[in-house]
Design an enzyme around this catalytic site. Sequence first.
Site, PDB file in Angstrom:
ATOM      1  N   HIS A  17      26.319 111.549 -38.156  1.00 23.74           N
ATOM      2  CA  HIS A  17      25.812 110.370 -37.920  1.00 23.74           C
ATOM      3  C   HIS A  17      24.404 109.912 -38.563  1.00 23.74           C
ATOM      4  O   HIS A  17      23.770 111.097 -39.231  1.00 23.74           O
ATOM      5  CB  HIS A  17      25.643 109.678 -36.481  1.00 23.74           C
ATOM      6  CG  HIS A  17      24.786 110.857 -35.698  1.00 23.74           C
ATOM      7  ND1 HIS A  17      23.517 110.743 -35.697  1.00 23.74           N
ATOM      8  CD2 HIS A  17      25.035 111.573 -34.494  1.00 23.74           C
ATOM      9  CE1 HIS A  17      23.013 111.664 -34.771  1.00 23.74           C
ATOM     10  NE2 HIS A  17      23.968 111.960 -34.126  1.00 23.74           N
ATOM     11  N   HIS A  20      21.583 112.875 -38.443  1.00 29.21           N
ATOM     12  CA  HIS A  20      21.806 114.096 -39.284  1.00 29.21           C
ATOM     13  C   HIS A  20      21.263 113.652 -40.672  1.00 29.21           C
ATOM     14  O   HIS A  20      20.759 114.495 -41.305  1.00 29.21           O
ATOM     15  CB  HIS A  20      23.177 114.452 -39.176  1.00 29.21           C
ATOM     16  CG  HIS A  20      23.731 114.844 -38.005  1.00 29.21           C
ATOM     17  ND1 HIS A  20      24.899 114.135 -37.084  1.00 29.21           N
ATOM     18  CD2 HIS A  20      23.349 115.698 -36.887  1.00 29.21           C
ATOM     19  CE1 HIS A  20      25.226 114.422 -36.064  1.00 29.21           C
ATOM     20  NE2 HIS A  20      24.184 115.510 -35.610  1.00 29.21           N
ATOM     21  N   CYS A 125      22.917 124.022 -19.270  1.00 30.48           N
ATOM     22  CA  CYS A 125      23.384 122.795 -19.978  1.00 30.48           C
ATOM     23  C   CYS A 125      24.347 123.084 -20.967  1.00 30.48           C
ATOM     24  O   CYS A 125      23.730 123.582 -21.944  1.00 30.48           O
ATOM     25  CB  CYS A 125      22.024 122.180 -20.312  1.00 30.48           C
ATOM     26  SG  CYS A 125      22.590 120.383 -21.151  1.00 30.48           S
ATOM     27  N   CYS A 128      22.970 121.391 -24.265  1.00 29.06           N
ATOM     28  CA  CYS A 128      21.939 122.088 -25.184  1.00 29.06           C
ATOM     29  C   CYS A 128      22.342 123.407 -25.444  1.00 29.06           C
ATOM     30  O   CYS A 128      21.546 124.081 -26.093  1.00 29.06           O
ATOM     31  CB  CYS A 128      20.601 122.403 -23.990  1.00 29.06           C
ATOM     32  SG  CYS A 128      19.760 120.673 -23.635  1.00 29.06           S
ATOM     33  N   CYS A 142      19.738 117.151 -17.259  1.00 20.61           N
ATOM     34  CA  CYS A 142      19.049 117.553 -18.383  1.00 20.61           C
ATOM     35  C   CYS A 142      18.435 116.274 -19.102  1.00 20.61           C
ATOM     36  O   CYS A 142      19.295 115.224 -19.166  1.00 20.61           O
ATOM     37  CB  CYS A 142      19.969 118.243 -19.298  1.00 20.61           C
ATOM     38  SG  CYS A 142      19.362 118.009 -21.014  1.00 20.61           S
ATOM     39  N   HIS A 145      20.623 115.291 -22.202  1.00 24.26           N
ATOM     40  CA  HIS A 145      22.239 114.980 -22.264  1.00 24.26           C
ATOM     41  C   HIS A 145      22.490 114.041 -20.835  1.00 24.26           C
ATOM     42  O   HIS A 145      23.796 113.732 -20.639  1.00 24.26           O
ATOM     43  CB  HIS A 145      22.861 116.206 -22.070  1.00 24.26           C
ATOM     44  CG  HIS A 145      22.767 116.595 -23.415  1.00 24.26           C
ATOM     45  ND1 HIS A 145      21.735 117.621 -23.634  1.00 24.26           N
ATOM     46  CD2 HIS A 145      23.463 116.595 -24.731  1.00 24.26           C
ATOM     47  CE1 HIS A 145      21.779 118.006 -24.993  1.00 24.26           C
ATOM     48  NE2 HIS A 145      22.612 117.453 -25.566  1.00 24.26           N
ATOM     49  N   LYS A 294      18.086 107.392 -27.292  1.00 27.71           N
ATOM     50  CA  LYS A 294      18.378 108.277 -28.463  1.00 27.71           C
ATOM     51  C   LYS A 294      19.705 108.099 -29.023  1.00 27.71           C
ATOM     52  O   LYS A 294      20.798 107.944 -28.352  1.00 27.71           O
ATOM     53  CB  LYS A 294      18.167 109.750 -28.199  1.00 27.71           C
ATOM     54  CG  LYS A 294      18.496 110.666 -29.185  1.00 27.71           C
ATOM     55  CD  LYS A 294      18.566 112.232 -28.834  1.00 27.71           C
ATOM     56  CE  LYS A 294      18.763 112.975 -30.004  1.00 27.71           C
ATOM     57  NZ  LYS A 294      19.480 114.362 -29.538  1.00 27.71           N
ATOM     58  N   LYS A 297      25.614 111.871 -30.119  1.00 30.88           N
ATOM     59  CA  LYS A 297      26.980 111.766 -29.952  1.00 30.88           C
ATOM     60  C   LYS A 297      27.315 111.709 -28.775  1.00 30.88           C
ATOM     61  O   LYS A 297      28.552 111.267 -28.186  1.00 30.88           O
ATOM     62  CB  LYS A 297      27.621 112.918 -30.976  1.00 30.88           C
ATOM     63  CG  LYS A 297      27.204 114.359 -30.650  1.00 30.88           C
ATOM     64  CD  LYS A 297      27.437 115.416 -31.689  1.00 30.88           C
ATOM     65  CE  LYS A 297      26.154 116.591 -31.325  1.00 30.88           C
ATOM     66  NZ  LYS A 297      26.204 117.207 -32.737  1.00 30.88           N
TER      67      LYS A 297
HETATM   68  O1  ME8 Z   1      21.260 121.136 -32.345  1.00 29.62           O
HETATM   69  N1  ME8 Z   1      17.194 111.053 -34.317  1.00 29.62           N
HETATM   70  O2  ME8 Z   1      23.155 120.512 -34.078  1.00 29.62           O
HETATM   71  P1  ME8 Z   1      23.015 119.135 -33.779  1.00 29.62           P
HETATM   72  C1  ME8 Z   1      16.761 111.814 -35.424  1.00 29.62           C
HETATM   73  N2  ME8 Z   1      23.328 123.399 -34.211  1.00 29.62           N
HETATM   74  N3  ME8 Z   1      17.550 113.045 -35.680  1.00 29.62           N
HETATM   75  C2  ME8 Z   1      18.560 113.258 -35.095  1.00 29.62           C
HETATM   76  C3  ME8 Z   1      19.219 112.572 -33.817  1.00 29.62           C
HETATM   77  C4  ME8 Z   1      18.499 111.333 -33.730  1.00 29.62           C
HETATM   78  N4  ME8 Z   1      18.856 110.169 -32.639  1.00 29.62           N
HETATM   79  N5  ME8 Z   1      20.280 113.074 -33.359  1.00 29.62           N
HETATM   80  C5  ME8 Z   1      20.537 114.229 -34.266  1.00 29.62           C
HETATM   81  C6  ME8 Z   1      21.938 121.431 -33.304  1.00 29.62           C
HETATM   82  N6  ME8 Z   1      19.453 114.348 -35.054  1.00 29.62           N
HETATM   83  C7  ME8 Z   1      22.094 123.081 -33.511  1.00 29.62           C
HETATM   84  C8  ME8 Z   1      21.088 123.178 -34.642  1.00 29.62           C
HETATM   85  S1  ME8 Z   1      19.720 125.057 -36.135  1.00 29.62           S
HETATM   86  C9  ME8 Z   1      19.699 126.581 -36.423  1.00 29.62           C
HETATM   87  C10 ME8 Z   1      20.975 124.969 -34.934  1.00 29.62           C
HETATM   88  C11 ME8 Z   1      19.178 115.607 -36.124  1.00 29.62           C
HETATM   89  O3  ME8 Z   1      24.185 118.781 -34.509  1.00 29.62           O
HETATM   90  C12 ME8 Z   1      18.108 116.176 -35.758  1.00 29.62           C
HETATM   91  O4  ME8 Z   1      17.793 116.981 -36.984  1.00 29.62           O
HETATM   92  O5  ME8 Z   1      23.092 118.637 -32.270  1.00 29.62           O
HETATM   93  C13 ME8 Z   1      18.409 117.283 -34.790  1.00 29.62           C
HETATM   94  O6  ME8 Z   1      17.521 118.174 -34.623  1.00 29.62           O
HETATM   95  C14 ME8 Z   1      19.695 117.809 -35.310  1.00 29.62           C
HETATM   96  O7  ME8 Z   1      20.296 116.458 -35.909  1.00 29.62           O
HETATM   97  C15 ME8 Z   1      20.658 118.278 -34.211  1.00 29.62           C
HETATM   98  O8  ME8 Z   1      21.895 118.415 -34.725  1.00 29.62           O
END
Ligand code: ME8
Length: 644
Positions: A17, A20, A125, A128, A142, A145, A294, A297
Amino acid sequence: MSLYITTPIYYVNARPHLGHAYTTIIADTYSRFKRLCKEDVRFQTGTDEHGDKIAEAAQTAGIHPKEYADRISSMFREAWPSLAIRPDNFIRTTDEHHVQTVQKILQKVHDQGDIYLGSYSGLYCRGCERFLTEKELVDGKCPDHQTAPTPISESNYFFRMSKYQDWLIDHIQKNPDFITPERYKNEVLSFLSEPLEDLCISRPKSRLTWGISLPFDDDFVTYVWFDALINYITGIGYPDSEKFSGYWEVAEHVIAKDILKPHAIYWPTMLRAIGLAPYKRLHVHGYWNINEAKMSKSIGNVVRPEALLQNFGVDTVRYFLLREMSFGLDASFSDENIIARQNSDLANDLGNLFSRALTMINKFANGIVPAPADLEPADKELAGAAVNMVTEYTAQMNNFAFNRALQAVWAIISLANKYIVSSEPWVLAKDPAKTDRLKTVLYNLAETLRLIGLVLTPVMPETTLKMAMALGSTEDEHSRQNLVDHGEWGLTAPGVKINLGPSLFPRLEKKVGAPTKDGQKKMKEMSPKSKEAESDAGLVTFDDFKKLDLRVAEIKTAEKIKKSDRLLKLTVMAPEERTLVAGIAEYYKPEDLIGRQVIMVANLKPAKLMGVTSHGMILAARDEQGRLSLSALAGGVTPGSKVS
Ligand code: ME8
């Protein structure tokens, strides 16, 4: 100089989304900027494929986790080129080299006594994928979430993170740029002012099998974060590759604040235990919010990049994201905000300057950039400001202050627009005695536009290529431009032939889809199916239907909303917990609803009703007498399953 820049590796439990896309666009823009500074750059992104969340999502989809991971991982990989994102490496934590290296690292850290077997009770959680401390909870939940964590007690392996606490505090204090912006450094230091606990780095296979087995105890898999963070070194060939030694010392990570703790605390201490230097910098940004919540997903209020691309085009999306968010703070997303940026910054300021300048060169100089004559104060002011802009832009980009870098560029765009007004080329063109003056003005405009195009290349790759070609460059020449050799004033060669093309950006009406005169072309592109839709009035296509995300939701709690006769507040599992508001209080007692499985529209824009935000809608039928009956399933379906 070189740079190794990374994004988080994204979980493959849902499609990409805008959140990302933002992080990945930041990393892409920064890597393009550094290439423009002639640096050697490696840019890595990828997917995080082990752990609870993925196992659960695969189970819901009814397929093996690896098959599920393959499917979603390729969606991430394929999403990036359409956003002009060009990573050098896309890593997956199911890659063989990664898995083997994680095991080698675990063995080493275990052998040196930094991993031990212990028992653990804590509040876990699932969202997380980590245990939360009491302090982190808000109203017992949390905060990210909005779910209550599950109490869990079990035997597990622990990483002696506490042993590295003093070293980490010292490192952060001695390296003020280690975590930026500063607010996040302070947050980490404040967290570290309390004793650090050791990190639980295993999950018993009785509870979870989808992960990397511990090399020293086959009854456990590795905790997903211990596995995931290591991607940053396996992706550059740790331990044996030459790439590793060159790039690790210049590693910079980009993340959002949700995953600050794993990156600022777990990862540096893990690296210390492995015997490696910490990364160079950690850049932390805020959240994209929708109606103050925020974008996520688990809430389901996500914006898909493909929808934005279709409506606005890649460069507008990139520009908007970089300009609108002040790096580190939250920003609010809406179509209106993008439309406003496109109309004022892109169509009005940049687009107008560009088309006015080129039209005048075409009209008053036969489409050939003339040689400048003597400079007047206004010319010197413009040239000086353009050169200062390059310096300011470079400093701000280096600081990750993308919005300020763009502000500096827009200041020169505005100055150049004023320069046109004050020098009145159309008046000069009528007076043969003013030919030299006219030539100088036209040259200066072409040169200012060249520099603007140059600095905007990392942000808007398509538009800047169009600009360069209109200004007489070839694609090949454009790709070789850089700030070191071409960031000075006066490098446009007089005599070069310009190529007038269509305007850079159309103006958009407030409501996407309603064309204005000069926005017509764009609008047609936006609704290619409009004719078809007209003739089929009243019918929906399968594509229309697919836009609705219908899910099975299981009602966990139900209560009346104060001051409303009609509304009930429900919490449902789908499969994550979410809050819904339903207008069914006159027909259903709260206690009769618990445990029912109903059909929910999961991708509805959140709406606030009597002070409660509803993240979806449940389906019900109303007959002619006004009686209402909830949609129902025969039962026994996994919550969150798709209804199709
Ligand atoms: O946390 N605003 O993966 P994830 C801005 N797999 N950025 C956002 C966002 C938002 N509303 N939502 C998501 C993970 N992001 C782990 C990471 S790294 C070794 C492991 C972006 O799929 C932002 O970069 O939940 C956030 O840190 C990341 O997606 C979380 O992606």
